[in-house]
Design an enzyme around this catalytic site. Structure first.
Site, PDB file in Angstrom:
ATOM      1  N   TYR A   1       0.837  -1.194   0.000  1.00 45.27           N
ATOM      2  CA  TYR A   1       0.000   0.000   0.000  1.00 45.27           C
ATOM      3  C   TYR A   1       0.881   1.256   0.000  1.00 45.27           C
ATOM      4  O   TYR A   1       1.977   1.267   0.573  1.00 45.27           O
ATOM      5  CB  TYR A   1      -0.854   0.052   1.267  1.00 45.27           C
ATOM      6  CG  TYR A   1      -2.168  -0.676   1.216  1.00 45.27           C
ATOM      7  CD1 TYR A   1      -3.061  -0.489   0.163  1.00 45.27           C
ATOM      8  CD2 TYR A   1      -2.560  -1.522   2.259  1.00 45.27           C
ATOM      9  CE1 TYR A   1      -4.291  -1.134   0.139  1.00 45.27           C
ATOM     10  CE2 TYR A   1      -3.785  -2.172   2.251  1.00 45.27           C
ATOM     11  CZ  TYR A   1      -4.651  -1.976   1.179  1.00 45.27           C
ATOM     12  OH  TYR A   1      -5.867  -2.608   1.166  1.00 45.27           O
TER      13      TYR A   1
ATOM     14  N   GLU B   1      -6.299  -0.167   8.048  1.00 45.68           N
ATOM     15  CA  GLU B   1      -6.284   0.169   9.477  1.00 45.68           C
ATOM     16  C   GLU B   1      -5.302   1.317   9.742  1.00 45.68           C
ATOM     17  O   GLU B   1      -4.664   1.375  10.782  1.00 45.68           O
ATOM     18  CB  GLU B   1      -5.948  -1.050  10.344  1.00 45.68           C
ATOM     19  CG  GLU B   1      -7.028  -2.102  10.391  1.00 45.68           C
ATOM     20  CD  GLU B   1      -7.149  -2.886   9.101  1.00 45.68           C
ATOM     21  OE1 GLU B   1      -8.224  -2.804   8.448  1.00 45.68           O
ATOM     22  OE2 GLU B   1      -6.186  -3.560   8.706  1.00 45.68           O
TER      23      GLU B   1
ATOM     24  N   ASN C   1      -9.474   1.056  -3.781  1.00 46.54           N
ATOM     25  CA  ASN C   1      -9.323  -0.068  -2.864  1.00 46.54           C
ATOM     26  C   ASN C   1     -10.681  -0.468  -2.304  1.00 46.54           C
ATOM     27  O   ASN C   1     -11.326   0.328  -1.622  1.00 46.54           O
ATOM     28  CB  ASN C   1      -8.395   0.309  -1.700  1.00 46.54           C
ATOM     29  CG  ASN C   1      -8.142  -0.855  -0.757  1.00 46.54           C
ATOM     30  OD1 ASN C   1      -7.444  -1.799  -1.114  1.00 46.54           O
ATOM     31  ND2 ASN C   1      -8.720  -0.804   0.427  1.00 46.54           N
ATOM     32  N   GLU C   2     -11.111  -1.675  -2.647  1.00 41.45           N
ATOM     33  CA  GLU C   2     -12.396  -2.190  -2.159  1.00 41.45           C
ATOM     34  C   GLU C   2     -13.493  -1.128  -2.299  1.00 41.45           C
ATOM     35  O   GLU C   2     -14.289  -0.906  -1.368  1.00 41.45           O
ATOM     36  CB  GLU C   2     -12.265  -2.648  -0.699  1.00 41.45           C
ATOM     37  CG  GLU C   2     -11.282  -3.787  -0.515  1.00 41.45           C
ATOM     38  CD  GLU C   2     -11.152  -4.238   0.928  1.00 41.45           C
ATOM     39  OE1 GLU C   2     -10.975  -5.437   1.162  1.00 41.45           O
ATOM     40  OE2 GLU C   2     -11.242  -3.375   1.827  1.00 41.45           O
TER      41      GLU C   2
ATOM     42  N   GLU D   1      -6.629 -10.616  -1.002  1.00 39.49           N
ATOM     43  CA  GLU D   1      -6.413 -10.532   0.443  1.00 39.49           C
ATOM     44  C   GLU D   1      -6.931 -11.797   1.102  1.00 39.49           C
ATOM     45  O   GLU D   1      -8.131 -11.948   1.320  1.00 39.49           O
ATOM     46  CB  GLU D   1      -7.127  -9.308   1.056  1.00 39.49           C
ATOM     47  CG  GLU D   1      -6.487  -7.978   0.753  1.00 39.49           C
ATOM     48  CD  GLU D   1      -7.108  -6.836   1.554  1.00 39.49           C
ATOM     49  OE1 GLU D   1      -7.929  -7.118   2.454  1.00 39.49           O
ATOM     50  OE2 GLU D   1      -6.798  -5.672   1.267  1.00 39.49           O
TER      51      GLU D   1
ATOM     52  N   TYR E   1      -1.016  -8.389  13.905  1.00 39.71           N
ATOM     53  CA  TYR E   1      -1.953  -9.081  13.006  1.00 39.71           C
ATOM     54  C   TYR E   1      -1.888 -10.609  13.120  1.00 39.71           C
ATOM     55  O   TYR E   1      -2.513 -11.312  12.343  1.00 39.71           O
ATOM     56  CB  TYR E   1      -1.686  -8.655  11.549  1.00 39.71           C
ATOM     57  CG  TYR E   1      -2.931  -8.599  10.695  1.00 39.71           C
ATOM     58  CD1 TYR E   1      -3.736  -7.467  10.695  1.00 39.71           C
ATOM     59  CD2 TYR E   1      -3.299  -9.665   9.893  1.00 39.71           C
ATOM     60  CE1 TYR E   1      -4.879  -7.405   9.903  1.00 39.71           C
ATOM     61  CE2 TYR E   1      -4.443  -9.616   9.106  1.00 39.71           C
ATOM     62  CZ  TYR E   1      -5.229  -8.479   9.120  1.00 39.71           C
ATOM     63  OH  TYR E   1      -6.372  -8.408   8.338  1.00 39.71           O
TER      64      TYR E   1
END
Length: 635
Positions: A77, A123, A181-182, A261, A326
């Site tokens: 990203y 996030e 993005n999405e 993802e 994560y």
């Protein structure tokens, strides 16, 4: 003869150029339902890593570990707000040196799937969008809104020329680029906006220079709003593989199956347990994906750290902690896990894995305890935290209107009436956590999404201060235009409060200026709630048999909530009483061999009531799933 020689030379040049083109091509082969790299069928096995969350000095280490696992690509990203922190002022140095990171990936042998946004979610504060977009409070993000598009175009005009030489077709590592993005998850569903981005990318990079793609969750509505003709549609999911790929096929009838993802773990929130996913679940899912011949990206492969104030938040408002571990195959500190080795074994079934061992964990050190000493309260250093003084406004204005992106802001007014009976001080627009102080005495806390009022008594002429912490902007959903500070009016009973002085507290700028040569004073006795206060100390020295700094973890048990700095570097937020995170990752890259200087900005209460209790500790392992002492009562 001369003509024949020239023709032969021309033919040779043509063949050489053809060879070059052939050796640097990456396209979608629609007939074969695959990617084609240099004319051969290709499937990527990728992992996500965020350069902004990994110290630059460790980029090589993390990339080599990913390569040694058997990955042939990474997914990256680009957080816009990390590079353009104020309008028109760009940074691509130090940890923001995107080009250097991509070149390191190339040198390591890893291809790159780039996700330059402009929105990224991740996030990350406001999903990577700069908070200064909200200055006037009337912008429509992720649409063809004129002000938004002007800012996006200006940013892309800076970013895309840096990317172009690094495309695979130009000899670099970038094989594909995601557009937005999405987007299908966003309420706006503005296809003109996605089309504008597609055209922008093609004009800057070349119409056929790189595979442009979209990613959306496995939901038909998402695909209807998120996909566009001319952009390759991919899906992200964990769960029902068959139905997810069936949906991708509905919108992308030909070409490779791609899960952009696949989640190796999950994100955390303050006040909740640390998220984990077993290696068995991860490897079983990965095995099935690879058995289908699909390309896959594992999100995350290393999560890293939300240093400073970069963490995001979700709705209903729940901020994420400093650690972005994560439960990924590489830990927050970049250490290989059993999950990583299990993934490597699965990859071996389907692809060649480099004949090198996965590099070991970086060395850690338990430096031991440090004694902290009071530097001064907020009021002792207010003039240094706000060197230009306050802004005057009749009513509260937002942090963004103050041209402040992160951290803390203080609203001050004078009580104009006598309040002899407990009366409700109500701040419905608190964003996100407010410390109520009257005449420099703390009286309580108000919190977003909780009861935002507090009963107080006061006398005419009393000074009311409200210190507000921005705990991170929402990064996903309809409410990403998440303005901070106080949004709206404050009432005391039926009276709207007026006549404010508003202080932008420049903590990041002030902390590095704190000298170690101040007059040491023992803190005043601590109570349940104290005025925000700065404390400082030095880390214990390295043992004589260790010559270089090592990674460590700052344990702040006994402290309540605040911000931690070492050598002027903002490690991030600590909140051990809320959990689950108890320790902060301290990379060796920010440490010196001697005299590492620590500063804590404690917002609520420090464990300093008796001599010897005002301590912190550096240990050699993280605590990311500590007891959540206060449950979910307060965020």
């Amino acid at each position: 003869m001369k003509i024949m020689m020239l023709l032969n030379i021309a033919l040779l040049v043509t063949l050489i150029n053809f060879g070059k083109c052939k050796s640097h091509s990456f396209v979608v082969n629609y007939d074969d339902n695959s990617f084609s790299k240099d004319g051969q069928p290709f499937r990527y096995i990728s992992g996500s890593i965020h350069y902004a969350r990994v110290p630059r000095g460790y980029w090589d280490d993390r990339l080599m570990k990913m390569y040694a696992t058997g990955l042939n690509a990474i997914q990256v990203y680009v957080p816009w707000n990390f590079h353009e922190r104020s309008p028109g002022r760009y940074t691509f140095e130090d940890n923001a040196d995107l080009v250097a990171f991509l070149r390191k990936a190339n040198d390591t042998g890893l291809l790159v799937i780039l996700r330059p946004g402009p929105y990224i979610c991740a996030e990350w504060d406001m999903g990577g969008l700069p908070s200064w977009l909200l200055k006037d409070g009337v912008i429509k993000l992720r649409t063809m809104d004129e002000d938004y598009i002007q800012a996006v175009d200006r940013w892309m005009g800076v970013l895309l020329p840096k990317i172009k030489p690094l495309l695979y077709s130009n000899g670099g590592p970038i094989i594909s680029i995601q557009v937005e993005n999405e987007y299908g998850s966003y309420y706006a569903c503005d296809h003109d906006y996605i089309r504008h981005l597609k055209n922008t990318f093609e004009e800057a990079l070349g119409a056929d220079a790189v595979v442009l793609f979209t990613t959306d969750g496995a939901n038909e509505k998402n695909f209807k709003c998120g996909t566009l003709q001319g952009l390759y549609a991919t899906v992200d999911f964990v769960g029902d593989i068959s139905s997810a790929f069936k949906l991708q096929r509905k919108f992308q009838p030909q070409g490779p199956l791609v899960n952009s993802e696949f989640y190796t773990g999950w994100l955390d929130h303050w006040g909740q347990n640390h998220s984990t996913v077993t290696k068995e679940k991860v490897t079983d899912f990965l095995d099935k994906i690879l058995a289908m011949g699909a390309s896959v990206n594992m999100y995350m492969f290393e999560g890293g750290t939300n240093f400073g104030f970069w963490n995001g938040a979700n709705t209903v408002y729940s901020p994420q902690p400093t650690s972005y571990d994560y439960d990924a195959p590489l830990t927050e500190a970049g250490d290989p896990t059993d999950k990583l080795m299990a993934i490597r074994n699965i990859i071996k079934k389907y692809a060649k894995v480099p004949l090198i061992p996965v590099p070991p964990a970086t060395q850690k050190l338990a430096y031991g305890q440090s004694t902290m000493t009071k530097v001064g309260s907020l009021y002792d250093v207010l003039d240094k935290l706000t060197p230009y003084g306050p802004i005057k406004s009749n009513y509260p204005i937002t942090m963004e209107a103050m041209q402040q992106s992160f951290g803390f802001i203080m609203y001050r007014t004078t009580i104009a009436i006598n309040v002899t009976k407990a009366t409700l001080l109500d701040i419905p627009g608190i964003r996100d956590r407010g410390y109520i102080i009257i005449n420099q005495v703390p009286v309580g806390i108000v919190v977003r999404n909780k009861p935002t009022g507090l009963n107080i008594t006061a006398s005419k002429g009393d000074i009311l201060d409200i210190v507000v912490e921005n705990q991170g902007r929402i990064n996903f959903g309809e409410t990403i235009a998440d303005m901070k500070g106080i949004v709206g009016n404050i009432t005391l009973g039926d009276t709207i409060l007026e006549g404010f002085q508003i202080y932008s507290l420049q903590l990041d700028e002030f902390v590095p200026k704190i000298s170690q040569k101040f007059e040491l004073t023992w803190p005043s006795p601590q109570t349940q709630l104290n005025v925000p206060t700065l404390y400082s100390g030095t880390m214990p020295a390295l043992p004589p048999d260790i010559t270089e700094p090592r990674d460590t973890f700052l344990k702040v048990s006994g402290w309540t909530k605040g911000q931690a700095y070492i050598n002027g570097f903002n490690l991030g937020r600590y909140w051990p009483v809320e959990g689950p995170q108890v320790t902060l990752y301290v990379p060796a890259t920010i440490l010196k061999r001697t005299e590492n200087f620590i500063v804590l900005f404690e917002l609520e209460s420090a464990p300093c009531s008796t001599e010897g209790s005002c301590t912190i500790e550096f240990i050699d392992q993280p605590i990311l799933n500590g007891t959540v002492a206060r449950g979910h009562k307060i965020l």
